[in-house]
Design an enzyme around this catalytic site. Structure first.
Site, PDB file in Angstrom:
ATOM      1  N   GLY A  36      32.276  64.368  49.595  1.00 52.75           N
ATOM      2  CA  GLY A  36      31.552  63.648  48.983  1.00 52.75           C
ATOM      3  C   GLY A  36      33.800  62.966  48.353  1.00 52.75           C
ATOM      4  O   GLY A  36      34.247  64.452  48.880  1.00 52.75           O
TER       5      GLY A  36
ATOM      6  N   VAL B  84      34.622  66.298  45.993  1.00 52.18           N
ATOM      7  CA  VAL B  84      34.877  67.596  46.076  1.00 52.18           C
ATOM      8  C   VAL B  84      35.100  67.423  47.729  1.00 52.18           C
ATOM      9  O   VAL B  84      35.995  68.771  47.506  1.00 52.18           O
ATOM     10  CB  VAL B  84      34.186  67.800  45.453  1.00 52.18           C
ATOM     11  CG1 VAL B  84      34.448  70.353  45.046  1.00 52.18           C
ATOM     12  CG2 VAL B  84      34.566  67.331  44.078  1.00 52.18           C
TER      13      VAL B  84
ATOM     14  N   GLY C  89      27.800  68.026  52.358  1.00 52.80           N
ATOM     15  CA  GLY C  89      28.618  66.299  51.109  1.00 52.80           C
ATOM     16  C   GLY C  89      29.439  66.636  51.455  1.00 52.80           C
ATOM     17  O   GLY C  89      30.521  68.116  51.168  1.00 52.80           O
TER      18      GLY C  89
ATOM     19  N   LYS D 130      25.447  66.346  29.278  1.00 45.47           N
ATOM     20  CA  LYS D 130      26.021  65.454  31.045  1.00 45.47           C
ATOM     21  C   LYS D 130      24.923  64.129  30.859  1.00 45.47           C
ATOM     22  O   LYS D 130      23.645  64.558  29.828  1.00 45.47           O
ATOM     23  CB  LYS D 130      25.519  66.449  31.631  1.00 45.47           C
ATOM     24  CG  LYS D 130      25.353  66.294  33.348  1.00 45.47           C
ATOM     25  CD  LYS D 130      26.332  66.590  33.726  1.00 45.47           C
ATOM     26  CE  LYS D 130      27.023  66.304  35.002  1.00 45.47           C
ATOM     27  NZ  LYS D 130      28.291  66.966  35.487  1.00 45.47           N
TER      28      LYS D 130
END
Ligand code: NAD
Length: 357
Positions: free
Chosen positions: A185, A187, A183, A83
């Site tokens: 966003g 997804v 969140g 990552k």
């Protein structure tokens, strides 16, 4: 920079390599963490975020890349875990130059790490990176890629949520259930779509007020403040933003009976908070298992197959999540640890067969 021993941290979590990248003209500051390449090249997204300091960014890269090792393993992909993080505000500091400079660093790793999108990045950004290196996936469909992985991540997260409901409520129907989404966003919004369709009562928070307004207007759901999200009287808390939101403080406040979201590294400490959630009767759906849909589609692009292949592959999540819950209850081991053990077994098996030429 805070005084941390990088090598102690790196060796403690079992990483193979950590690369610091800096390009002066664009202000690029990136950290690439390669955790484990037993199963194949390390693959995981690049996150761009406003880290408070470099130690926090390093820690995020180390934790996220370790999570990718387990995610890629449990999903049965021939990929190791890696990552990367870029330090900065994606809305202000991201530029073509910065992304291309970053791409040149990736090229020099010769395929040991392949990137894709994560928080603060999108498929168009991958196109800029691809101008400098081929070790990038999650490319726009117009460029021969399989596009944004978020719908796949949302689907497996939703399946994980349903498996958790089956275990906690005896039915996997989510109709009428109250769900808080932290969140909104890429997804988060797709998850909201699944839940709206199923008739859930949804509460949402986001760091950016315009994101909350947008989904509240589009889907007729309720917006709440960043802090309020932990005190809601809901059935399911779905962390879909950043990590470590399941911790001592929030576990005192959460009233849900299920935690199931797409965010990586939800547990601040896997042992302490995995155990604590279990003691409190909260069923925790392992993050890296239920959010594996995105990497499945990114891998499909790497091996040049199709979205149909990805959707089909995503189907393993519901049954695998139920198996983890059963094993956790039978062995009295927290669900995250059970999922890690399953992922580690596959890595150990493949590592063993590689002991001969
Ligand atoms: P995104 O950048 O599109 O969305 C994240 C959202 O979270 C942003 O709108 C941001 O403002 C918001 N946010 C940040 N801090 C917050 C806070 N404290 N409270 C509420 N909202 C906050 O990212 P995404 O692609 O939707 O990813 C969301 C999470 O899922 C991340 O943890 C990511 O690593 C994980 N994930 C994503 C994918 C994928 O396919 N995109 C795959 C696996 C895991």
């Amino acid at each position: 920079m805070e005084d941390i021993s990088i090598f102690e941290e790196v060796s403690g979590m079992g990483h193979e390599q950590v690369v610091y990248c800096h390009e002066k003209s664009t202000g690029l500051k990136a950290i690439i963490a390669i955790h484990n390449t037993v199963l194949g090249p390390a693959l995981g997204g690049t996150r761009m975020w406003m880290y408070e300091n470099e130690a926090q960014a390093t820690n995020d890269a180390l934790r996220l890349s370790r999570g990718m090792t387990f995610k890629n393993s449990i999903a049965g992909l021939n990929l190791g875990g890696g990552k990367a993080v870029i330090i900065g505000d994606a809305r202000k500091h991201k530029s073509e130059g910065m992304l291309r400079a970053y791409g040149r660093f990736l090229k020099n790793l010769n395929g040991k790490y392949i990137t894709a999108e994560d928080v603060g990045m999108n498929a168009n950004d991958m196109e800029h990176i691809a101008a400098e290196t081929s070790y990038v996936s999650g490319m726009p469909e117009t460029r021969g890629g399989l596009g944004d992985p978020s719908p796949f991540t949302a689907y497996t997260t939703y399946m994980g949520m349903k498996a958790a409901a089956k275990k906690q409520f005896g039915t996997d129907s989510l109709a009428g259930k109250k769900v808080s989404i932290q969140g909104a966003g890429h997804v988060g919004e797709y998850i909201i779509q699944h839940l709206v369709k199923e008739g859930c009562e949804i509460y949402v928070s986001d760091f950016y007020e315009d994101r909350v307004k947008d989904v509240v207007n589009k889907y007729g759901i309720k917006g709440v403040s960043l802090d309020e999200i932990y005190d809601l009287d809901v059935d399911i808390y779905s962390p879909c933003a950043l990590g470590a939101t399941v911790n001592n403080e929030t576990l005192e406040r959460l009233k849900c009976s299920i935690i199931a979201g797409c965010a990586n590294n939800q547990l601040a400490n896997e042992k302490i908070h995995g155990d604590l959630a279990m003691q409190k009767g909260i069923l925790y759906a392992p993050d890296f298992l239920i959010n594996s849909g995105g990497v499945i589609n990114v891998y499909a692009e790497v091996i040049k197959t199709s979205k149909d292949w990805s959707w089909n592959k995503c189907e393993f999540v519901y049954d695998q999540t139920l198996k983890v819950f059963e094993q956790s209850a039978a062995q009295n081991i927290n669900t995250q640890q059970v999922a890690i053990d399953i992922a580690q077994q596959r890595i150990d098996q493949v590592a063993a067969i590689k002991s001969t030429y």
